[in-house]
Design a protein around this motif. Structure first.
Motif, PDB file in Angstrom:
ATOM      1  N   ALA A   1       0.827  -1.224   0.138  1.00 40.73           N
ATOM      2  CA  ALA A   1       0.200  -0.009  -0.171  1.00 40.73           C
ATOM      3  C   ALA A   1       0.955   1.359   0.089  1.00 40.73           C
ATOM      4  O   ALA A   1       1.801   1.217   0.707  1.00 40.73           O
ATOM      5  CB  ALA A   1      -0.790  -0.086   1.223  1.00 40.73           C
TER       6      ALA A   1
ATOM      7  N   HIS B   1      -0.860   4.379  -0.771  1.00 39.45           N
ATOM      8  CA  HIS B   1      -1.716   5.496  -0.791  1.00 39.45           C
ATOM      9  C   HIS B   1      -2.907   5.247   0.501  1.00 39.45           C
ATOM     10  O   HIS B   1      -3.571   3.993   0.103  1.00 39.45           O
ATOM     11  CB  HIS B   1      -2.213   6.062  -2.238  1.00 39.45           C
ATOM     12  CG  HIS B   1      -3.167   7.224  -1.845  1.00 39.45           C
ATOM     13  ND1 HIS B   1      -4.388   7.212  -1.570  1.00 39.45           N
ATOM     14  CD2 HIS B   1      -2.381   8.510  -1.858  1.00 39.45           C
ATOM     15  CE1 HIS B   1      -4.664   8.613  -1.804  1.00 39.45           C
ATOM     16  NE2 HIS B   1      -3.637   9.254  -1.826  1.00 39.45           N
ATOM     17  N   PHE B   2      -3.374   6.145   1.073  1.00 44.19           N
ATOM     18  CA  PHE B   2      -4.656   5.768   1.994  1.00 44.19           C
ATOM     19  C   PHE B   2      -5.577   6.777   1.758  1.00 44.19           C
ATOM     20  O   PHE B   2      -5.209   7.821   1.595  1.00 44.19           O
ATOM     21  CB  PHE B   2      -4.068   5.584   3.196  1.00 44.19           C
ATOM     22  CG  PHE B   2      -3.098   4.491   3.459  1.00 44.19           C
ATOM     23  CD1 PHE B   2      -3.666   3.275   3.969  1.00 44.19           C
ATOM     24  CD2 PHE B   2      -1.725   4.732   3.323  1.00 44.19           C
ATOM     25  CE1 PHE B   2      -2.517   2.207   4.395  1.00 44.19           C
ATOM     26  CE2 PHE B   2      -0.872   3.791   3.588  1.00 44.19           C
ATOM     27  CZ  PHE B   2      -1.497   2.395   3.938  1.00 44.19           C
ATOM     28  N   ASP B   3      -6.962   6.527   1.860  1.00 45.13           N
ATOM     29  CA  ASP B   3      -7.755   7.262   1.837  1.00 45.13           C
ATOM     30  C   ASP B   3      -7.925   8.085   3.263  1.00 45.13           C
ATOM     31  O   ASP B   3      -7.357   7.804   4.360  1.00 45.13           O
ATOM     32  CB  ASP B   3      -9.325   6.951   1.366  1.00 45.13           C
ATOM     33  CG  ASP B   3      -9.910   5.954   2.196  1.00 45.13           C
ATOM     34  OD1 ASP B   3      -9.489   5.587   3.263  1.00 45.13           O
ATOM     35  OD2 ASP B   3     -10.862   5.108   1.854  1.00 45.13           O
ATOM     36  N   SER B   4      -9.044   8.831   3.146  1.00 43.37           N
ATOM     37  CA  SER B   4      -9.479   9.514   4.570  1.00 43.37           C
ATOM     38  C   SER B   4      -9.742   8.769   5.874  1.00 43.37           C
ATOM     39  O   SER B   4      -9.815   9.157   6.846  1.00 43.37           O
ATOM     40  CB  SER B   4     -10.363  10.754   4.373  1.00 43.37           C
ATOM     41  OG  SER B   4     -11.537  10.070   3.951  1.00 43.37           O
ATOM     42  N   ASN B   5     -10.308   7.505   5.534  1.00 45.20           N
ATOM     43  CA  ASN B   5     -10.580   6.576   6.437  1.00 45.20           C
ATOM     44  C   ASN B   5      -9.508   5.588   6.934  1.00 45.20           C
ATOM     45  O   ASN B   5      -9.587   4.570   7.292  1.00 45.20           O
ATOM     46  CB  ASN B   5     -11.689   6.006   6.104  1.00 45.20           C
ATOM     47  CG  ASN B   5     -13.141   6.738   6.004  1.00 45.20           C
ATOM     48  OD1 ASN B   5     -13.296   7.616   6.720  1.00 45.20           O
ATOM     49  ND2 ASN B   5     -13.970   6.304   4.865  1.00 45.20           N
ATOM     50  N   ASN B   6      -8.256   5.862   6.405  1.00 48.08           N
ATOM     51  CA  ASN B   6      -7.104   5.045   6.511  1.00 48.08           C
ATOM     52  C   ASN B   6      -7.305   3.664   5.920  1.00 48.08           C
ATOM     53  O   ASN B   6      -6.892   2.740   6.551  1.00 48.08           O
ATOM     54  CB  ASN B   6      -6.871   4.976   7.864  1.00 48.08           C
ATOM     55  CG  ASN B   6      -5.236   4.815   8.165  1.00 48.08           C
ATOM     56  OD1 ASN B   6      -4.408   5.112   7.430  1.00 48.08           O
ATOM     57  ND2 ASN B   6      -4.938   4.268   9.667  1.00 48.08           N
ATOM     58  N   VAL B   7      -8.052   3.483   4.556  1.00 48.25           N
ATOM     59  CA  VAL B   7      -7.855   2.447   4.042  1.00 48.25           C
ATOM     60  C   VAL B   7      -7.177   2.417   2.865  1.00 48.25           C
ATOM     61  O   VAL B   7      -7.317   3.380   2.132  1.00 48.25           O
ATOM     62  CB  VAL B   7      -9.513   2.353   3.563  1.00 48.25           C
ATOM     63  CG1 VAL B   7      -9.739   1.000   2.736  1.00 48.25           C
ATOM     64  CG2 VAL B   7     -10.373   2.068   4.706  1.00 48.25           C
ATOM     65  N   ALA B   8      -6.441   1.615   2.424  1.00 50.46           N
ATOM     66  CA  ALA B   8      -5.424   1.599   1.458  1.00 50.46           C
ATOM     67  C   ALA B   8      -6.358   1.385   0.364  1.00 50.46           C
ATOM     68  O   ALA B   8      -6.985   0.647   0.024  1.00 50.46           O
ATOM     69  CB  ALA B   8      -4.586   0.186   1.667  1.00 50.46           C
ATOM     70  N   ASN B   9      -5.892   2.353  -0.881  1.00 51.85           N
ATOM     71  CA  ASN B   9      -6.647   2.367  -1.945  1.00 51.85           C
ATOM     72  C   ASN B   9      -5.679   2.730  -3.205  1.00 51.85           C
ATOM     73  O   ASN B   9      -5.914   2.827  -4.189  1.00 51.85           O
ATOM     74  CB  ASN B   9      -7.531   3.481  -2.154  1.00 51.85           C
ATOM     75  CG  ASN B   9      -7.206   4.942  -1.916  1.00 51.85           C
ATOM     76  OD1 ASN B   9      -5.781   5.216  -1.823  1.00 51.85           O
ATOM     77  ND2 ASN B   9      -7.934   5.791  -1.909  1.00 51.85           N
ATOM     78  N   GLY B  10      -4.357   2.702  -2.942  1.00 49.48           N
ATOM     79  CA  GLY B  10      -3.412   2.979  -3.931  1.00 49.48           C
ATOM     80  C   GLY B  10      -2.093   1.766  -3.561  1.00 49.48           C
ATOM     81  O   GLY B  10      -1.730   1.706  -2.496  1.00 49.48           O
ATOM     82  N   PHE B  11      -1.907   0.933  -4.756  1.00 51.83           N
ATOM     83  CA  PHE B  11      -0.960  -0.074  -4.304  1.00 51.83           C
ATOM     84  C   PHE B  11       0.274   0.053  -5.282  1.00 51.83           C
ATOM     85  O   PHE B  11       0.138   0.299  -6.503  1.00 51.83           O
ATOM     86  CB  PHE B  11      -1.505  -1.544  -4.257  1.00 51.83           C
ATOM     87  CG  PHE B  11      -2.435  -1.704  -3.402  1.00 51.83           C
ATOM     88  CD1 PHE B  11      -2.255  -2.096  -2.051  1.00 51.83           C
ATOM     89  CD2 PHE B  11      -3.823  -1.540  -3.426  1.00 51.83           C
ATOM     90  CE1 PHE B  11      -3.199  -2.545  -1.059  1.00 51.83           C
ATOM     91  CE2 PHE B  11      -4.747  -1.689  -2.348  1.00 51.83           C
ATOM     92  CZ  PHE B  11      -4.408  -2.201  -1.342  1.00 51.83           C
TER      93      PHE B  11
END
Length: 107
Positions: free
Chosen positions: A45, A47-57
């Motif tokens: 991972a 990149h992470f979104d505002s909820n701290n969920v990985a959205n870029g690998f």
């Protein structure tokens, strides 16, 4: 005039020392990447979104070596452009500190 020359020499030494230290900070994550390379997943991972969920690998090799290398290149460009500024007057201290330490801290 002589005092100004001494001041400029001291500033150059200070900048060179800071530059060397900041370059060394790029080496730390690369060494850690080499040490733990086999233990890490093949996709990491980055990149992470505002909820701290990985959205870029990214592939492991790029996350460990490519990103620090890109940041190192940006860092060198910033530092060298500040160091070789022909005016040498319009550089706020905050800008110099940001140029010297932002990329090494991110890496």
């Amino acid at each position: 005039m002589k005092n100004n020359s001494v001041y400029e020499t001291n500033q150059k030494k200070k900048i060179d020392t800071q530059f060397i230290i900041s370059i060394c900070l790029f080496i730390v994550p690369i060494i850690l990447g080499i040490v733990y390379y086999g233990d890490l997943p093949s996709r990491m991972a980055v990149h992470f979104d505002s909820n701290n969920v990985a959205n870029g690998f990214a592939p492991k090799w790029f996350a460990l070596f490519g990103i620090p290398a890109i940041l190192l290149a940006v860092h060198c460009i910033c530092v060298l452009s500040i160091k070789h500024d022909p005016k040498k007057q319009g550089q706020p201290k905050v800008m110099k500190l940001t140029a010297f330490w932002l990329c090494p801290i991110i890496a």
